[in-house]
Scaffold this motif. Structure first.
Motif, mmCIF file in Angstrom:
data_model
loop_
_atom_site.group_PDB
_atom_site.id
_atom_site.type_symbol
_atom_site.label_atom_id
_atom_site.label_comp_id
_atom_site.label_asym_id
_atom_site.label_seq_id
_atom_site.Cartn_x
_atom_site.Cartn_y
_atom_site.Cartn_z
ATOM 1 N N ALA A 282 -5.870 7.775 -5.654
ATOM 2 C CA ALA A 282 -4.916 7.299 -4.643
ATOM 3 C C ALA A 282 -5.192 7.965 -3.294
ATOM 4 C CB ALA A 282 -3.485 7.577 -5.105
ATOM 5 N N GLU A 283 -5.554 9.251 -3.339
ATOM 6 C CA GLU A 283 -5.820 9.941 -2.068
ATOM 7 C C GLU A 283 -7.088 9.375 -1.406
ATOM 8 O OE1 GLU A 283 -6.675 14.112 0.175
ATOM 9 O OE2 GLU A 283 -6.742 14.156 -2.010
ATOM 10 N N ALA A 284 -8.073 9.017 -2.225
ATOM 11 C CA ALA A 284 -9.285 8.402 -1.653
ATOM 12 C C ALA A 284 -8.924 7.084 -0.966
ATOM 13 C CB ALA A 284 -10.329 8.180 -2.745
ATOM 14 N N VAL A 285 -7.985 6.353 -1.559
ATOM 15 C CA VAL A 285 -7.532 5.098 -0.939
ATOM 16 C C VAL A 285 -6.796 5.396 0.372
ATOM 17 C CG1 VAL A 285 -5.978 3.115 -1.229
ATOM 18 C CG2 VAL A 285 -7.495 3.795 -3.109
ATOM 19 N N GLU A 286 -5.996 6.460 0.361
ATOM 20 C CA GLU A 286 -5.310 6.848 1.615
ATOM 21 C C GLU A 286 -6.343 7.090 2.722
ATOM 22 O OE1 GLU A 286 -1.912 7.225 1.945
ATOM 23 O OE2 GLU A 286 -1.594 6.709 -0.152
ATOM 24 N N VAL A 287 -7.411 7.780 2.359
ATOM 25 C CA VAL A 287 -8.449 8.080 3.355
ATOM 26 C C VAL A 287 -9.067 6.776 3.873
ATOM 27 C CG1 VAL A 287 -10.699 9.182 3.754
ATOM 28 C CG2 VAL A 287 -8.977 10.352 2.363
ATOM 29 N N ALA A 288 -9.324 5.843 2.948
ATOM 30 C CA ALA A 288 -9.921 4.560 3.360
ATOM 31 C C ALA A 288 -8.977 3.820 4.307
ATOM 32 C CB ALA A 288 -10.227 3.714 2.129
ATOM 33 N N LEU A 289 -7.684 3.823 3.974
ATOM 34 C CA LEU A 289 -6.731 3.087 4.811
ATOM 35 C C LEU A 289 -6.590 3.753 6.185
ATOM 36 C CD1 LEU A 289 -4.013 2.287 2.099
ATOM 37 C CD2 LEU A 289 -5.707 0.705 3.052
ATOM 38 N N LYS A 290 -6.592 5.077 6.193
ATOM 39 C CA LYS A 290 -6.511 5.789 7.484
ATOM 40 C C LYS A 290 -7.778 5.525 8.315
ATOM 41 C CE LYS A 290 -3.532 9.797 6.493
ATOM 42 N NZ LYS A 290 -3.529 11.276 6.334
ATOM 43 N N THR A 291 -8.929 5.536 7.625
ATOM 44 C CA THR A 291 -10.199 5.272 8.339
ATOM 45 C C THR A 291 -10.149 3.882 8.973
ATOM 46 O OG1 THR A 291 -11.359 6.595 6.679
ATOM 47 C CG2 THR A 291 -12.723 5.228 8.105
ATOM 48 N N ALA A 292 -9.656 2.914 8.180
ATOM 49 C CA ALA A 292 -9.598 1.538 8.692
ATOM 50 C C ALA A 292 -8.681 1.459 9.916
ATOM 51 C CB ALA A 292 -9.105 0.606 7.587
ATOM 52 N N ARG A 293 -7.571 2.178 9.845
ATOM 53 C CA ARG A 293 -6.637 2.164 10.981
ATOM 54 C C ARG A 293 -7.312 2.719 12.239
ATOM 55 N NH1 ARG A 293 -4.612 2.105 14.885
ATOM 56 N NH2 ARG A 293 -2.445 2.199 15.603
ATOM 57 N N LEU A 294 -8.028 3.832 12.044
ATOM 58 C CA LEU A 294 -8.706 4.461 13.182
ATOM 59 C C LEU A 294 -9.835 3.575 13.710
ATOM 60 C CD1 LEU A 294 -9.006 8.137 11.865
ATOM 61 C CD2 LEU A 294 -7.505 7.321 13.698
ATOM 62 N N ALA A 295 -10.584 2.969 12.791
ATOM 63 C CA ALA A 295 -11.781 2.227 13.195
ATOM 64 C C ALA A 295 -11.439 0.881 13.814
ATOM 65 C CB ALA A 295 -12.711 2.051 12.001
ATOM 66 N N THR A 296 -10.350 0.264 13.347
ATOM 67 C CA THR A 296 -10.057 -1.096 13.836
ATOM 68 C C THR A 296 -8.935 -1.104 14.873
ATOM 69 O OG1 THR A 296 -8.368 -1.564 12.172
ATOM 70 C CG2 THR A 296 -10.659 -2.034 11.555
ATOM 71 N N GLY A 297 -8.150 -0.038 14.894
ATOM 72 C CA GLY A 297 -6.995 -0.002 15.798
ATOM 73 C C GLY A 297 -5.875 -0.911 15.336
ATOM 74 N N LYS A 298 -6.025 -1.487 14.137
ATOM 75 C CA LYS A 298 -4.997 -2.430 13.664
ATOM 76 C C LYS A 298 -4.235 -1.853 12.472
ATOM 77 C CE LYS A 298 -7.007 -6.668 15.298
ATOM 78 N NZ LYS A 298 -7.398 -8.020 14.973
ATOM 79 N N PRO A 299 -2.946 -2.120 12.395
ATOM 80 C CA PRO A 299 -2.148 -1.545 11.297
ATOM 81 C C PRO A 299 -2.204 -2.354 10.007
ATOM 82 C CG PRO A 299 -0.717 -2.780 12.779
ATOM 83 C CD PRO A 299 -2.110 -2.857 13.364
ATOM 84 N N GLY A 300 -2.652 -3.611 10.104
ATOM 85 C CA GLY A 300 -2.558 -4.511 8.953
ATOM 86 C C GLY A 300 -3.714 -4.385 7.980
ATOM 87 N N VAL A 301 -3.396 -4.623 6.695
ATOM 88 C CA VAL A 301 -4.400 -4.579 5.628
ATOM 89 C C VAL A 301 -4.178 -5.790 4.738
ATOM 90 C CG1 VAL A 301 -5.253 -3.256 3.660
ATOM 91 C CG2 VAL A 301 -4.230 -2.057 5.585
ATOM 92 N N ALA A 302 -5.230 -6.479 4.404
ATOM 93 C CA ALA A 302 -5.098 -7.556 3.418
ATOM 94 C C ALA A 302 -5.394 -6.969 2.044
ATOM 95 C CB ALA A 302 -6.067 -8.687 3.731
ATOM 96 N N ALA A 303 -4.535 -7.286 1.081
ATOM 97 C CA ALA A 303 -4.708 -6.758 -0.280
ATOM 98 C C ALA A 303 -4.366 -7.882 -1.248
ATOM 99 C CB ALA A 303 -3.799 -5.563 -0.487
ATOM 100 N N PHE A 304 -4.890 -7.755 -2.466
ATOM 101 C CA PHE A 304 -4.850 -8.907 -3.369
ATOM 102 C C PHE A 304 -3.742 -8.855 -4.412
ATOM 103 C CE2 PHE A 304 -8.950 -9.159 -1.449
ATOM 104 C CZ PHE A 304 -9.135 -10.524 -1.284
ATOM 105 N N THR A 305 -3.339 -10.039 -4.832
ATOM 106 C CA THR A 305 -2.376 -10.129 -5.933
ATOM 107 C C THR A 305 -3.006 -9.480 -7.167
ATOM 108 O OG1 THR A 305 -3.261 -12.314 -6.497
ATOM 109 C CG2 THR A 305 -1.267 -12.281 -5.154
ATOM 110 N N GLY A 306 -2.213 -8.752 -7.903
ATOM 111 C CA GLY A 306 -2.703 -8.095 -9.120
ATOM 112 C C GLY A 306 -3.480 -6.822 -8.847
ATOM 113 N N GLY A 307 -3.647 -6.470 -7.559
ATOM 114 C CA GLY A 307 -4.457 -5.291 -7.223
ATOM 115 C C GLY A 307 -3.750 -3.994 -7.572
ATOM 116 N N TYR A 308 -4.532 -2.992 -7.937
ATOM 117 C CA TYR A 308 -3.986 -1.659 -8.182
ATOM 118 C C TYR A 308 -4.824 -0.649 -7.413
ATOM 119 C CZ TYR A 308 -2.003 2.471 -10.331
ATOM 120 O OH TYR A 308 -1.365 3.681 -10.528
ATOM 121 N N HIS A 309 -4.150 0.112 -6.542
ATOM 122 C CA HIS A 309 -4.885 1.074 -5.724
ATOM 123 C C HIS A 309 -4.275 2.472 -5.781
ATOM 124 C CE1 HIS A 309 -7.184 -2.302 -4.161
ATOM 125 N NE2 HIS A 309 -6.037 -2.938 -3.961
ATOM 126 N N GLY A 310 -3.289 2.666 -6.652
ATOM 127 C CA GLY A 310 -2.654 3.979 -6.763
ATOM 128 C C GLY A 310 -1.213 3.911 -6.295
#
Ligand SMILES: Cc1ncc(COP(=O)(O)O)c(C=O)c1O
Length: 456
Positions: free
Chosen positions: A132-160
Motif C-alpha cells: 500500500a505504501e508503494a502505491v502511495e508513492v506512485a500516486l504522489k509521484t503522479a500528482r507531482l509529475a502531472t500536476g493533476k489530482p485525478g486518478v483513473a482506477a478500475f472496477t474490482g481493483g485492489y491497491h491496498g
C-alpha cells in the motif's frame, strides 16, 4: 529446470484443525486484538508455527500445503534457505539503519538489483514497507509529475487499504466507512472481466469496449482532472481476472496519446508469479511507474515504487528532509532478503517454472473441473490461478457458500486455500513457484473432490 524435490511434503493432519492449541490462541487473541483484524470462527483460523518450502505447520503440529504462498509472498518457498542465510548474516552485522539519512550499504545493492530486472530502463526507485505504501508513492509521484489530482482506477481493483491506495481500491466493504475522507478525484473505469463483463461493456470484445468507455470518461468534466491511471495487469484480489489480449497495450497507447501516466500495480503479479518477470511483459507494455511488493523479499515487509527517471524527477531533491520516507525505509534485513530472493528467482529459473508448470496445471484443472457445473471458470496466468465458483453455469451467479466450503474443508484436510473476488467465490491459487508437480496433481484431485461434495 529440474523438479525441486525439497520441502514439498503432502499434508499430515494429526488433530482436526483448528486443534486445541489453535483454539486456545483464538480465545486469547480475542482478548487483545481489535475484533476487526483476525476472523475467528469454529473452523478458523489455525496458528502458524513453522514453515518450509510449500509446507507450513500449525500450533497443533499439523502439516499443511500452502496453496496461497502466504498471500503470494513465498515465491521461492517459505523460509527459503538462501534467503534465511542472508538474513542471518545481516542480523549479525546491522539489523537497522537510517534509511534516508545514513543508509545501510545494502540499500544501494538492492536498488541496483531491482533496477537490473526493472521493466523500465534506467529507473529511479523509492523503497517502502508495504504494498500500500508503494502505491502511495506512485500516486504522489503522479500528482507531482502531472500536476493533476485525478486518478483513473478500475472496477474490482485492489491497491491496498491506506487512504491514498484505498481511494483507488474498489470494494465497498473497505471504502464505505471512510468514503468521505478519500480522494474525490478518482475516476472509476470498468475493467474488462471476460467472464463477468460489466453490463455497459456488452459481451463481445470487452477489452475494446473497456478502452472506448475509458476514453469517453476522459472527455467528461471529471475526466479532465485525471493525470494518471493505475491498473493491475492481471487483477489479483479482484478474482484473478486476466483482461483480454490487447487491453493492456491499448491502455498504454491511450495513456501515451492523452499524456497520462501509467502506473502498473504489480504487487501481486511482479517478479515471476505470472510466468514473466512482470505481467506487463505479456503485452510488451512499459509503464511509467511500477509497484512491487510481496515477492520482493519473499518474507520480510518491503516494497518499492519503480519509476522512469523523468517521472521520478518530479520529486524535489532532498535538502535534508525527504518529503516521503519512513523510519524503516530500506531496512537492512529486508534489503538482504530482497537481494537473496531476487537471486533465488533467477538461479532456480522460477519465472520459467511458473510459466511452464502454471500452464500445465491450469490445463489440468480446467479438464478435471469441467465436470462440475459449479466450476464456472478456471483462469489465470503462470502460477496465479482462479477458480470461479457459481450456482449455475448459465447465470454465473457467484457461489460464495461453495467457496467457503472448499476453504474450510480444504483446511481440515491439510490445504491452505483462500477465496477471493468481490463476492468471495473465487478460489485463488498463488502457491510458491517451487510447488512440486505431485502436489499440484494432488491439489487438483482435492479441488475436484471438494467442489463435487456440494451437489447443485
Ligand atoms: C495488486 C495489489 N496492490 C496492493 C496491495 C497491497 O499490498 P499490502 O497488503 O502489502 O499493503 C495488494 C495486496 O494484496 C495487491 O494485491
Amino acid at each position: 529446470m529440474s523438479e525441486p524435490t525439497d520441502w514439498n511434503q503432502p499434508p499430515r493432519v494429526r488433530v482436526r484443525p483448528p486443534g486445541p492449541r489453535s483454539r486456545r490462541l483464538s480465545a486469547r487473541l480475542a482478548g487483545v486484538e481489535s475484533r476487526n483484524v483476525t476472523y475467528l470462527a469454529d473452523d478458523f483460523p489455525i496458528f502458524w508455527e513453522k514453515s518450509r518450502g510449500s509446507n507450513v505447520w500449525d500450533a497443533d503440529g499439523n502439516r499443511y500445503v500452502d496453496l496461497s504462498g502466504g498471500f503470494g509472498v513465498a515465491v521461492a518457498g517459505h523460509r527459503n534457505r538462501s534467503v534465511m542465510a542472508a538474513i542471518r548474516r545481516q542480523i549479525g552485522r546491522l539489523p537497522h539503519g537510517m534509511g534516508d539519512v545514513h543508509p545501510p550499504s545494502l540499500k544501494v545493492r538492492l536498488l541496483e538489483e531491482l533496477a537490473a530486472v526493472s521493466p523500465i530502463a534506467d529507473p529511479r526507485i523509492v523503497l517502502a514497507c508495504s504494498g500500500a505504501e508503494a502505491v502511495e508513492v506512485a500516486l504522489k509521484t503522479a500528482r507531482l509529475a502531472t500536476g493533476k489530482p485525478g486518478v483513473a482506477a478500475f472496477t474490482g481493483g485492489y491497491h491496498g487499504l491506506t487512504y491514498g491506495a484505498l481511494a483507488a481500491t474498489d470494494r465497498d466493504l473497505f471504502r464505505a466507512p471512510f468514503a468521505d475522507q478519500l480522494n474525490p478525484h478518482v475516476l472509476r473505469v470498468p475493467y474488462p472481466h471476460p467472464y463477468r463483463p460489466a453490463s455497459e461493456l456488452g459481451r463481445e470484445d470487452v477489452g475494446a469496449a473497456a478502452l472506448s468507455r475509458f476514453e469517453a470518461l476522459l472527455d467528461t468534466a471529471e475526466g479532465a482532472s485525471v493525470g494518471a491511471v493505475i491498473v493491475e495487469p492481471i487483477q489479483g484480489r479482484g478474482g484473478d481476472v486476466v483482461p483480454p489480449r490487447g487491453f493492456l497495450s491499448g491502455l498504454a497507447a491511450l495513456c501515451r496519446s492523452r499524456g497520462l501516466l501509467l502506473i502498473a500495480d504489480e504487487i501481486y503479479t511482479g517478479l515471476g508469479r505470472t510466468g514473466r518477470w512482470w505481467a506487463c511483459e505479456h503485452e510488451s507494455v512499459t509503464p511509467d511507474l511500477v509497484c512491487v511488493g510481496k515477492a520482493l523479499s519473499g518474507t520480510l515487509p518491503i516494497a518499492a515504487c519503480i519509476g522512469s527517471q523523468e517521472a521520478m524527477d518530479a520529486w524535489p531533491e532532498s535538502g535534508g528532509e525527504a518529503i516521503h520516507t519512513s523510519t524503516f525505509l530500506g531496512n537492512p534485513l529486508a534489503c538482504a532478503a530482497g537481494i537473496a530472493s531476487l537471486r533465488e528467482i533467477r538461479k532456480r529459473g522460477l519465472v520459467e517454472r511458473a510459466a511452464g508448470e502454471g500452464e500445465r496445471w491450469m490445463a489440468e484443472l480446467s479438464r478435471t473441473l469441467a465436470r462440475h457445473a459449479s466450476a464456472g471458470d478456471v483462469r489465470g496466468r503462470g502460477l496465479m490461478i482462479g477458480i470461479d465458483l457459481v450456482k449455475e453455469a448459465d447465470t454465473r451467479q457467484p457461489d460464495a457458500e461453495l467457496a467457503r466450503h472448499v476453504v474450510s474443508e480444504g483446511l481440515r484436510r491439510g490445504w491452505i486455500l483462500l477465496a477471493g473476488g468481490p463476492d468471495g467465490n473465487v478460489i485463488s491459487l498463488s502457491p510458491p513457484l517451487t510447488l512440486s508437480r505431485a502436489l499440484m496433481d494432488r491439489a487438483t484431485a482435492l479441488l475436484d473432490d471438494l467442489i463435487g461434495e456440494v451437489a447443485r
